[in-house]
Design a protein around this motif. Structure first.
Motif, PDB file in Angstrom:
ATOM      1  N   VAL A   1      -3.833  -6.284 -12.982  1.00 11.35           N
ATOM      2  CA  VAL A   1      -3.462  -7.699 -12.925  1.00 11.35           C
ATOM      3  C   VAL A   1      -2.825  -8.041 -11.575  1.00 11.35           C
ATOM      4  O   VAL A   1      -2.854  -9.178 -11.130  1.00 11.35           O
ATOM      5  N   GLU A   2      -2.252  -7.060 -10.913  1.00 10.10           N
ATOM      6  CA  GLU A   2      -1.657  -7.269  -9.588  1.00 10.10           C
ATOM      7  C   GLU A   2      -2.731  -7.737  -8.601  1.00 10.10           C
ATOM      8  O   GLU A   2      -3.790  -7.113  -8.513  1.00 10.10           O
ATOM      9  N   PRO A   3      -2.460  -8.770  -7.823  1.00 11.05           N
ATOM     10  CA  PRO A   3      -3.513  -9.206  -6.897  1.00 11.05           C
ATOM     11  C   PRO A   3      -3.793  -8.204  -5.772  1.00 11.05           C
ATOM     12  O   PRO A   3      -4.941  -7.977  -5.429  1.00 11.05           O
ATOM     13  N   SER A   4      -2.755  -7.553  -5.250  1.00 11.40           N
ATOM     14  CA  SER A   4      -3.055  -6.650  -4.139  1.00 11.40           C
ATOM     15  C   SER A   4      -2.524  -5.232  -4.328  1.00 11.40           C
ATOM     16  O   SER A   4      -3.141  -4.281  -3.896  1.00 11.40           O
ATOM     17  N   GLU A   5      -1.395  -5.068  -4.997  1.00 11.67           N
ATOM     18  CA  GLU A   5      -0.812  -3.730  -5.125  1.00 11.67           C
ATOM     19  C   GLU A   5      -1.253  -3.104  -6.453  1.00 11.67           C
ATOM     20  O   GLU A   5      -0.442  -2.798  -7.311  1.00 11.67           O
ATOM     21  N   LYS A   6      -2.543  -2.862  -6.591  1.00 15.88           N
ATOM     22  CA  LYS A   6      -3.069  -2.430  -7.877  1.00 15.88           C
ATOM     23  C   LYS A   6      -2.692  -0.991  -8.222  1.00 15.88           C
ATOM     24  O   LYS A   6      -2.535  -0.656  -9.379  1.00 15.88           O
ATOM     25  N   ILE A   7      -2.567  -0.149  -7.204  1.00 15.60           N
ATOM     26  CA  ILE A   7      -2.319   1.268  -7.470  1.00 15.60           C
ATOM     27  C   ILE A   7      -1.052   1.753  -6.790  1.00 15.60           C
ATOM     28  O   ILE A   7      -0.866   1.540  -5.601  1.00 15.60           O
ATOM     29  N   LYS A   8      -0.203   2.374  -7.581  1.00 16.11           N
ATOM     30  CA  LYS A   8       0.973   3.056  -7.036  1.00 16.11           C
ATOM     31  C   LYS A   8       0.814   4.550  -7.294  1.00 16.11           C
ATOM     32  O   LYS A   8       0.615   4.949  -8.450  1.00 16.11           O
ATOM     33  N   ILE A   9       0.956   5.338  -6.247  1.00  8.10           N
ATOM     34  CA  ILE A   9       0.897   6.788  -6.395  1.00  8.10           C
ATOM     35  C   ILE A   9       2.327   7.304  -6.327  1.00  8.10           C
ATOM     36  O   ILE A   9       3.004   7.151  -5.305  1.00  8.10           O
ATOM     37  N   VAL A  10       2.768   7.888  -7.419  1.00  8.37           N
ATOM     38  CA  VAL A  10       4.173   8.263  -7.548  1.00  8.37           C
ATOM     39  C   VAL A  10       4.293   9.776  -7.423  1.00  8.37           C
ATOM     40  O   VAL A  10       3.716  10.512  -8.228  1.00  8.37           O
TER      41      VAL A  10
ATOM     42  N   ILE B   1       6.947   6.762  -3.298  1.00  6.27           N
ATOM     43  CA  ILE B   1       5.843   6.059  -3.946  1.00  6.27           C
ATOM     44  C   ILE B   1       4.976   5.476  -2.845  1.00  6.27           C
ATOM     45  O   ILE B   1       5.507   4.908  -1.887  1.00  6.27           O
ATOM     46  N   SER B   2       3.665   5.615  -2.945  1.00  5.97           N
ATOM     47  CA  SER B   2       2.840   4.966  -1.926  1.00  5.97           C
ATOM     48  C   SER B   2       1.797   4.068  -2.584  1.00  5.97           C
ATOM     49  O   SER B   2       1.270   4.371  -3.652  1.00  5.97           O
ATOM     50  N   ILE B   3       1.578   2.952  -1.928  1.00  2.00           N
ATOM     51  CA  ILE B   3       0.639   1.956  -2.431  1.00  2.00           C
ATOM     52  C   ILE B   3      -0.493   1.863  -1.422  1.00  2.00           C
ATOM     53  O   ILE B   3      -0.332   1.270  -0.352  1.00  2.00           O
ATOM     54  N   PRO B   4      -1.624   2.498  -1.714  1.00  4.13           N
ATOM     55  CA  PRO B   4      -2.694   2.527  -0.714  1.00  4.13           C
ATOM     56  C   PRO B   4      -3.322   1.152  -0.531  1.00  4.13           C
ATOM     57  O   PRO B   4      -3.336   0.335  -1.446  1.00  4.13           O
ATOM     58  N   LYS B   5      -3.813   0.928   0.658  1.00  4.40           N
ATOM     59  CA  LYS B   5      -4.582  -0.284   0.932  1.00  4.40           C
ATOM     60  C   LYS B   5      -5.986  -0.054   0.403  1.00  4.40           C
ATOM     61  O   LYS B   5      -6.687   0.857   0.870  1.00  4.40           O
TER      62      LYS B   5
END
Lengths: 337, 337, 337, 337
Positions: C247-256, C279-283
């Motif tokens: 549902v997030e428009p841009s930060e769909k994936i968080k790698i924890v 935590i990283s949020i890939p583009k």
């Protein structure tokens, strides 16, 4: 080392809790307040602390080495002065004083007496602000373009200072710390609504615009009349940007690998190129800022050195608060330092 | 009724989509753009629309009743003037013009020619903004104290106007609409970082402070250099407050039953009483704002009346944008209207 | 290549939009639907497409190479069968069929006819799901322990399939894809509330528990009766974990970078060690999944190869849906494949 | 009234803090723990409390009226039994015991001895849960269809009970309380990953499905291995639905006026009608749940009555935990009560 705390209000209670169990070297001997109910609560929680209403007991007690002042801002100047004159170190809640003149006098006095004068700019001891400082110093963000801070919520309206003195004191001290410079100019815009026309009229909402010698543009929005609690700061660098959200329990800082470059290939062409890469959320160390601050106070006394949030830094903050207030009351005129 | 659209860029494509299937009465005859690629895309999507590069075809076609201008702001003045002089109604993207002088001339011209001159302040056709206007008019919020808006994100840096003209045009038009008054003064603070020192230097970050005759204090933060996209507005009334978050897909408006009253029982006492009640999130009607706006354009032509976002309202917005820019470039001086 | 689309409903309209302007090689010749209103809308938007009510026109038109079926699930089997028998390739909306038996027959038929049978499991073409697959394949997450998915909102209740067929089809296809294996067992728990006791009774809320041969435990929560829209998936690996919020428009994936290790130094000691890093949020790359999918359909036809979401993968998903429904109606009994 | 607390761990420290300053009638005489470090910390904070390692001192002290047991779950049964046998009232941390048999014996013993046996189901004393109960009782939500709860985060893995006993104890007690009934069946699915194959193997992730006599379907997701901390519950009624997010600092409950009705006008027609109205966020009373609970313990002793979270309610929760664990280990078989 015996210490005393003057003022057992909202923030004072936290100081009591922290200094009470700081280390075995430090003994909290007195808590002083004019409000008997507050003293009774302290006594119930900490039966071995002496609760007193007369601060002179502290000043005249040779066992006391250091005093923590956590009263309304209007009482700071007198209490710091008495503390220093009685030969004791002092840690004072922000803002240090209400005027630059008072701050100046106290800084000079502390120097003469060779005593520690420290200001409780707590945020400078948080892992989040330390991380931002570290990132800027290591040039991870590139050239800093702007800082933008929002510190708004409902209340607590102060009886003796406006919202700038109450809330923006935090932002100004953070800006000065992370940038490593003092602002060169200030402008402010603010108004009074709830207290307007009363004997206690103070501005409850304000916007402050600052310029720094390095070219950084900074802005602070403070309000006691907001429907939402925000503690948010954006730091815009040429390489990366930071979103610092202090209300978040764990993900306080986001480092955004994002920016714009402009290609001027031909005379009239104009192609902004937007970079948008990974966002990273660093793991911040834990530990309460107030404990780190209390330890810094004790250590600076022991080591006879200037603490991180020394009197001079407190003075520089007061100077901005004073001039911002002046600008706000003089049509938002830009004031240079 | 035959219409034409000049400009098939980012926003123009939306206008084409909406006017193409608006109603059976309205026929989109021409789409005009200098960029052949954009025209080719339009042709592929809408094979029965004529795509042209020369706007004069439109002005000289007696079948065309109305023209939609969706070009960069620097071309607005000339195109609106030609449209009106050719006897056609016009809807123009915001900002209407770059100067008050131009806006003034066009409003006068439209009146003389008895033609509709409408400005594309789309937000005034959204259910959210209509709801806020309704709440204020029905005195649900009490006396309005302040409005605070943030409209920040990364890009899109415009080649011919600064960030105030590009983004704050929305906020100013919303403020004027929901308050039902024009501002009495403006101050602004802004800087250029990315385009600084280039031939296309424009301010990319700005803060605007406004005062309204009723005493409302308003602030707008606009930026093309933000790490986060925000479209957030706070409206602070004496009875209730609104949090309007346009980025939220469904819960755009929160009405917060919250406030402060101050009890001055005795001379020196000071007891702020904080009210904090229920928050309600109204169900907003659906329907695309742009469709409602396009219908208003057509209806105002048919009914020979002034549209909601008429030339005068566009002019008042341009006036604020111009003076804000002037203030920003003259040390933030307060400019009265 | 000429194609036809059968079904112009909610999802069908998207398929029409995408195939209409996919590439110059592909021409959308027919859109077929029983609802005249839907056809009229299509005709207005795409005047050069033939809108028809009788699908047999498509099957008997030798110009048509491929058909897209986007009808309610109950019509899939017949339409796919007719399409294949008329010698045309087919892309069908999920779920491929309502029974494993039907799916089996169609997969066999497509093989015999040497035609592409592809299922519209759109999520497998999103940058987010591709990224998760990539991270798992490159062992960035370590051993996968569990996957947990929530796909809940209000509506749209389907008339001919239960919520598992409608929504969990997405999750099952994603699980199978990112893990690269098929489940070994399934259990489900669900109920009917709104349609209960009517002729159209179907389960509207369900929980599905899956086991995979590698030991992964998976769970899906699907609901048509939720007060909130969630599209959230957690992937728990031994090294890192993923939070996927569609549902997030841009930060769909968080790698924890987070996990637990346990130290069993002495016989009875038990010291869990919690790792908690960045935590990283890939583009993620942009581009619409449906376009990528449509291109895969066309490419697999041209290259005479199996597409990513081939009939077999669709069949494996249908198998889980069928057995999950069976379990749900038989007291949640565990069913092995 | 003199009381004692056995167990000064994570939760025990909170109990010490609350009972220490509960009221003037109640005196915290002993804190007992086997860990000397924990006792030393307690002593430093509360110098007038006696810290002891031998719980028998408590049982044999006639001054002690009531005991709070806050040890690992495996020690509960013995300690409660000894407390009751020594004629003292007891408040025990959840889960009351590890088996229904133990719980049964203790409830009977407390009745025979006419002593209060209370279980620390803290959530039942929170304003949020009380509000939900109130809304259900007043039929504001209509018929309750389902409850769905997520209680997941990283750790703290318990050494002596699985994640169901540790975390789902909260959800089960909340469900039973707000619905006013006990479940009729349970099924569970869960696995062990970190502790798998060790002497301390316990399930770390689990899903529990419950049915209630009134037809409510309930689900609980508990996990010690989640990358994100969630404390979220959905309550779906036929008239309204609730989103309860316990992690939110102030907006814990959203009441959503939303639902579906189905029109079966003609035989085969099927028109779901989705209602979607206002969302309201009630202002919840403040006050710490643990204080309310401690007061309920003291009051129920004084008034010689059964407390809200009495032994029977604790027993009913243990029964579900035990059967859920059994189901989880027997292929998810449905177990009826």
């Amino acid at each position: 080392m015996n210490i005393a705390i003057i003022g057992a209000g909202y923030w004072g209670k936290n100081l009591v809790r922290v200094f009470y169990s700081l280390s075995d070297d430090v003994k909290l001997k007195y808590v002083c307040d004019l409000d008997e109910k507050k003293l009774a609560k302290i006594k119930k929680m900490y039966p071995d602390v002496q609760t007193i209403a007369d601060a002179n007991i502290i000043f005249s007690d040779p066992e006391i080495s250091a005093v923590v002042v956590s009263t309304p801002a209007s009482a700071h100047y007198e209490l710091i002065k008495k503390t220093l004159l009685s030969g004791k170190h002092v840690l004072v809640e922000k803002p240090m004083t209400r005027t630059l003149k008072e701050a100046d006098e106290l800084v000079t006095l502390a120097k003469e007496k060779d005593l520690v004068l420290m200001v409780d700019h707590t945020f400078l001891y948080t892992p989040a602000v330390k991380k931002i400082k570290h990132l800027i110093e290591n040039n991870e963000l590139g050239k800093i373009n702007y800082i933008d801070s929002e510190r708004i919520n409902l209340g607590l309206i102060q009886p003796d200072v406006n919202v700038i003195y109450d809330l923006a004191a935090h932002d100004i001290s953070i800006f000065n710390y992370i940038l490593g410079e003092w602002p060169s100019s200030v402008m402010a815009f603010g108004k009074s609504f709830i207290t307007k026309g009363t004997v206690r009229e103070v501005e409850e909402v304000a916007h402050i615009n600052l310029e720094y010698p390095s070219g950084v543009m900074a802005h602070v929005h403070v309000s006691w009349l907001s429907p939402v609690k925000l503690r948010k700061m954006l730091v815009g660098g040429s390489k990366k940007m930071i979103i610092y959200n202090d209300v978040e329990p764990s993900e306080k800082i986001k480092i955004v690998d994002q920016g714009v470059d402009i290609d001027f290939g031909k005379e009239n062409s104009f192609f902004p190129i937007y970079r948008s890469g990974e966002i990273s959320i660093p793991k911040l160390s834990e530990g309460e800022a107030l404990i780190a601050e209390a330890q810094e106070f004790i250590q600076s006394i022991k080591e006879n050195r200037s603490p991180l949030t020394c009197g001079e830094s407190g003075l520089k903050t007061v100077q901005v608060l004073e001039k911002a207030t002046q600008s706000m009351r003089e049509n938002g005129i830009k004031i240079y330092f």
